[in-house]
Scaffold this active site. Structure first.
Site, PDB file in Angstrom:
ATOM      1  N   HIS A  19       0.829  -1.208   0.000  1.00  0.00           N
ATOM      2  CA  HIS A  19       0.000   0.000   0.000  1.00  0.00           C
ATOM      3  C   HIS A  19       0.865   1.260   0.000  1.00  0.00           C
ATOM      4  CE1 HIS A  19      -4.006  -1.851   0.409  1.00  0.00           C
ATOM      5  NE2 HIS A  19      -3.363  -2.798   1.058  1.00  0.00           N
ATOM      6  N   ASP A 159       1.960  -3.903  -9.951  1.00  0.00           N
ATOM      7  CA  ASP A 159       1.873  -5.222 -10.586  1.00  0.00           C
ATOM      8  C   ASP A 159       2.423  -5.203 -12.003  1.00  0.00           C
ATOM      9  OD1 ASP A 159       0.571  -5.791  -8.284  1.00  0.00           O
ATOM     10  OD2 ASP A 159      -1.415  -6.038  -9.182  1.00  0.00           O
TER      11      ASP A 159
HETATM   12 MG    MG Z   1      -4.746  -8.015 -10.318  1.00  0.00          MG
END
Ligand code: MG
Ligand code: ADP
Length: 368
Positions: A19, A159
């Site tokens: 986060h 990601d």
């Molecule tokens: Mg994902």
């Protein structure tokens, strides 16, 4: 280039730095061996055809048919990348893509970015282009755009950056303040360690509201502190926040960013005891201050540490998903078995076990 070829794009786990991406902070993911593969062949005309072994419905259309609002479901991730690449001026020939993945879907291991990256690499290499660093950075942007604009899922970009830029044997330090990245060697074999990934197979946050509210709380905390993002906040300033929830959220973010810096130094020095301490502190901070862990994640972490893990923590956004554990190789089986037993004792479904060996980012599969 032959007319049929194969592309491979990995999933990822974040070693530490949770986060922090949407707070202009630091994170430290590794790509894992589980991956999406795409069998690619060129078609005549302008219509792409996408099929996934993980989905019933194929998708057919042009890049413009995958514009935001025009496509739903899994195709929004995959075809959305073709749209984003076209928007960025890439000339992509019509593709036939047969996709298959060993990354579990929705387990917090980034099956979505893995799918996006497989499509992106297939699309740009279909014309024979080499994947250099500059092109990889463009692919990250297209994958992010697909997920934020076509799927409509807020993503901080961790990601997509990880699965496209990762290198085998390394973690990728990502600085979301300036977008820079740095490869950090992670030599598990030299230390006799295995990185275990445990998929709890639970997702408590069906509406995705938890992620959105955490983002808003972080933005509000930054606003009250008068800083552009929590990256520029200090532990001292955060301690002065009146609101208890905002103070705890900001405390996590500021502490977590500092832990990433410490973890990079510890990894470079092979100081695994410090890595262990940092993982433990990170997990406690996510559990108690950021409040995104859950009973199943805590159970994996506690069990792994009891059975001999050097380090363990939840990874990814939380509310379910996966945990990681750094374990002496000879203890790996014992840790996996103990986690399974702990889940069975509580009537929970058997968790999934994956190998977390730091692996290469998205690429063409060398032809044999
Ligand atoms: Mg994902
Ligand atoms: P994750 O943590 O796995 O990235 P997400 O919710 O972000 O979870 O993404 C999962 C979604 O990505 C799936 O519901 C599906 O729409 C899509 N997806 C991922 N992998 C595949 C695949 N191999 N084939 C088709 N769709 C996939």
């Amino acid at each position: 280039m032959e007319r049929t070829f194969e592309v491979r794009a990995p999933g990822r786990v974040n070693l530490i730095g949770e986060h922090t991406d949407y707070n202009g902070g630091l994170c430290l993911p590794v790509a894992i061996p589980a991956a999406t593969t795409a069998r690619v062949s060129l078609r005549d005309g302008a219509v792409h055809r996408l099929v996934s072994a993980q989905q019933d419905e194929p998708w057919e259309g042009t890049a413009q048919d995958a514009a935001p609002g025009a496509v739903r479901g899994w195709a929004a991730y995959a075809a959305g990348v073709l749209w984003a690449l076209a928007e960025a001026g890439h000339d992509v020939p019509a593709l036939d893509l047969r996709l298959d993945s060993t990354v579990p879907l929705g387990a917090g291991l980034s099956s979505s970015a893995s799918l996006e990256a497989a499509v992106a690499v297939a699309a740009v290499t279909a014309t024979g282009r080499q994947l250099d660093d500059a092109l990889r950075v463009e692919l990250v942007a297209a994958c992010r755009r697909a997920e934020t604009e076509v799927v409509g899922a807020p993503t901080g970009g961790l990601d997509q950056t990880a699965v496209v830029l990762a290198q085998a044997g390394h973690a990728l330090l990502i600085d979301f303040d300036d977008g820079s990245t740095e490869q950090v060697p992670v030599d598990l074999a030299a230390a006799g360690l295995t990185l275990l990934v445990v998929d709890t197979r639970v997702s408590h946050d069906l509406t995705d509201g938890g992620y959105g509210s955490r983002r808003e709380e972080c933005e509000e905390a930054a606003r009250r502190l008068g800083v552009p993002s929590l990256r520029s906040a200090t532990p001292g300033s955060v301690a002065g926040l009146d609101d208890d929830v905002l103070r705890r959220r900001a405390t996590h973010v500021v502490g977590e960013i500092a832990r990433v810096e410490e973890a990079v130094d510890a990894l470079r020095a092979g100081d695994w005891a410090t890595v262990g301490r940092l993982f433990t502190t990170s997990h406690a901070s996510l559990r108690d201050d950021f409040e995104v862990s859950c009973a199943e994640l805590d159970l994996v972490v506690d069990t792994a540490l009891q059975v001999g893990a050097l380090a363990a923590r939840m990874t990814g956004g939380g509310f379910g998903g996966s945990a990681i554990a750094l374990v002496p190789a000879e203890r790996a089986d014992a840790v996996r078995r103990a986690v399974d037993t702990a889940f069975a004792d509580r009537g929970l479904a058997t968790p999934g076990h994956l190998d977390g060996t730091p692996s290469a980012g998205a690429a063409l599969t060398p032809s044999r």
